[in-house]
Enzyme design. Structure first.
Site, PDB file in Angstrom:
ATOM      1  N   ALA A 172       0.795  -1.231   0.000  1.00 54.72           N
ATOM      2  CA  ALA A 172       0.000   0.000   0.000  1.00 54.72           C
ATOM      3  C   ALA A 172       0.830   1.286   0.000  1.00 54.72           C
ATOM      4  O   ALA A 172       0.661   2.140  -0.874  1.00 54.72           O
ATOM      5  CB  ALA A 172      -0.965  -0.044   1.185  1.00 54.72           C
ATOM      6  N   ASP A 222      -4.399  -2.123   3.775  1.00 51.38           N
ATOM      7  CA  ASP A 222      -4.530  -1.402   2.509  1.00 51.38           C
ATOM      8  C   ASP A 222      -5.557  -0.288   2.586  1.00 51.38           C
ATOM      9  O   ASP A 222      -5.524   0.649   1.802  1.00 51.38           O
ATOM     10  CB  ASP A 222      -4.919  -2.389   1.405  1.00 51.38           C
ATOM     11  CG  ASP A 222      -3.824  -3.413   1.189  1.00 51.38           C
ATOM     12  OD1 ASP A 222      -3.844  -4.445   1.894  1.00 51.38           O
ATOM     13  OD2 ASP A 222      -2.939  -3.148   0.375  1.00 51.38           O
ATOM     14  N   ARG A 273      -4.568  -7.997   2.687  1.00 54.03           N
ATOM     15  CA  ARG A 273      -4.429  -9.129   1.788  1.00 54.03           C
ATOM     16  C   ARG A 273      -5.259 -10.301   2.313  1.00 54.03           C
ATOM     17  O   ARG A 273      -5.267 -10.580   3.518  1.00 54.03           O
ATOM     18  CB  ARG A 273      -2.952  -9.523   1.680  1.00 54.03           C
ATOM     19  CG  ARG A 273      -2.646 -10.673   0.782  1.00 54.03           C
ATOM     20  CD  ARG A 273      -3.110 -10.486  -0.639  1.00 54.03           C
ATOM     21  NE  ARG A 273      -2.711  -9.204  -1.202  1.00 54.03           N
ATOM     22  CZ  ARG A 273      -3.164  -8.738  -2.365  1.00 54.03           C
ATOM     23  NH1 ARG A 273      -4.020  -9.433  -3.052  1.00 54.03           N
ATOM     24  NH2 ARG A 273      -2.778  -7.556  -2.804  1.00 54.03           N
TER      25      ARG A 273
END
Ligand SMILES: CSC[C@H]1O[C@H](OP(=O)(O)O)[C@H](O)[C@@H]1O
EC number: 5.3.1.23
Length: 350
Positions: A53, A242, A253
């Protein structure tokens, strides 16, 4: 710990172009590639040549700078509208990643603040802003590491998922920054590295980074995490993010939510390490956000060999969402943030 010790740079501005470490070649080879167009940046993000990210946010900022170079010196409104269009295009490379939206918004804010200036000056200021975002991320990730060390007790077994190290940021990393700083304080007995199917960011990237930093580690398949917790090998879990909603629901993830549920079931602290640029204060209800799905062949193939029946239906989400009640705390550059975040986040973001 400095980047020189781990002798790689995920991303580097070189006078008139961007140089990235193409992560798709790791761990076998360290291949650096040059990018000098917004299309190349978009492609590198989409194909995870550059991934993680924070570093995606940095790359996106440089990408927008590249994107406006060819714009004729038109009126400000035309220039600004075109810059907004290019920013929206860059976001499509990884729409879930808040850091990308955040950095592009900051670049557009730079442009708008200079609406009375010559276009050429605006372009130069955009480059300066991208370089500032890049430099700030290094300091931010170092602070995340320093702030997180207090949460790690001596002789800790730490489980982590995906890759959240210097590869995924301007330097140091987020969760891995905490882990490596704690290692340097002599607090880490073992790092348990989830391989992180299907893209294997854990085995390909995290194990590579931890080996460079000489941190004790054991790589395992994702489905071994529960047994490790049951056997008392895991004292805490630290992962990256993220996008984080204003309530603290966390997009990470795929496989991260699994670990949060397992940690809760085993009464193990579960921490999310992330810069505040990952927080989306405009997103309260995380169920509103459409999760990306990735290509089926990431699941049906391994090392380019088909490992499933032809044309089998596949479910391959890129991310999952961990509800805030399963998160012990967030480790950020401004300190540790506990659950029930809205007011906390606003206080930290102010
Ligand atoms: C500092 S890494 C944060 C975030 O980025 C990683 O992206 P990817 O899985 O695409 O390599 C991971 O999602 C982490 O949660």
């Amino acid at each position: 710990m400095s980047q020189e010790d781990s002798s790689f740079q995920s991303i580097r501005w070189d006078d008139d172009h961007l140089t990235i470490l193409d992560q798709t070649f790791l761990p076998d080879r360290e291949v650096y590639i040059d990018l000098d167009s917004v299309g190349q940046v978009w492609d590198a993000i989409k194909k995870q040549k550059v991934r993680g990210a924070p570093v995606i946010g940095i790359a996106g900022a440089y990408g927008l700078y590249f994107g406006v170079q060819d714009l004729a010196d038109s009126t400000f409104q035309t220039f600004y509208s075109e810059a907004q269009r290019i920013a929206d295009y860059i976001k499509t490379a990884q729409p879930t990643v808040m850091n990308l939206s955040w950095s592009l918004k900051r670049m557009l804010t730079t442009i708008y603040a200079l609406k009375e200036e010559p276009i050429a000056d605006i372009k130069q200021k955009m480059l300066e802003t991208a370089i500032t975002i890049h430099d700030e991320d290094r300091r931010t990730c170092k602070s995340i590491g320093e702030n997180g060390v207090e949460l790690v007790q001596k002789d800790s077994g730490i489980l982590t998922h995906d890759n959240t190290g210097g590869l995924a940021t301007g330097e140091y990393g987020t969760a891995l920054s905490v882990i490596i700083h704690a290692h340097e304080d002599g607090k880490v007995k073992m790092v348990w590295v989830n391989e992180t199917r299907p893209l294997l960011q854990g085995s390909r990237l995290t194990a590579w980074e931890l080996k460079k930093s000489e941190v004790p580690q054991k790589l395992h398949i994702d489905s071994a995490a529960a047994s490790l917790m049951k056997n008392g090998e895991v004292d805490l879990v630290i992962v990256g993010a993220d996008r984080i909603s204003s309530r603290g629901d966390t997009f990470s993830r795929i496989g991260t939510y699994n670990l949060a549920v397992l940690a809760d079931a085993h009464d193990i602290p579960f921490y999310v390490a992330a810069p505040l640029s990952t927080v989306d204060m405009d997103l309260e209800d995380s169920s509103e956000f459409e999760l990306e799905e990735r290509e089926p062949d990431e699941v049906t193939h391994f090392a380019n060999k088909e490992t499933a029946p032809a044309k089998v239906d596949v479910y391959n989400p890129a991310f999952d969402i961990t509800p805030h009640h399963l998160i012990t705390a967030f480790i950020t550059e401004k300190g540790i943030i506990k659950p029930e975040f809205n007011e906390n986040f606003e206080g930290f973001l102010g």
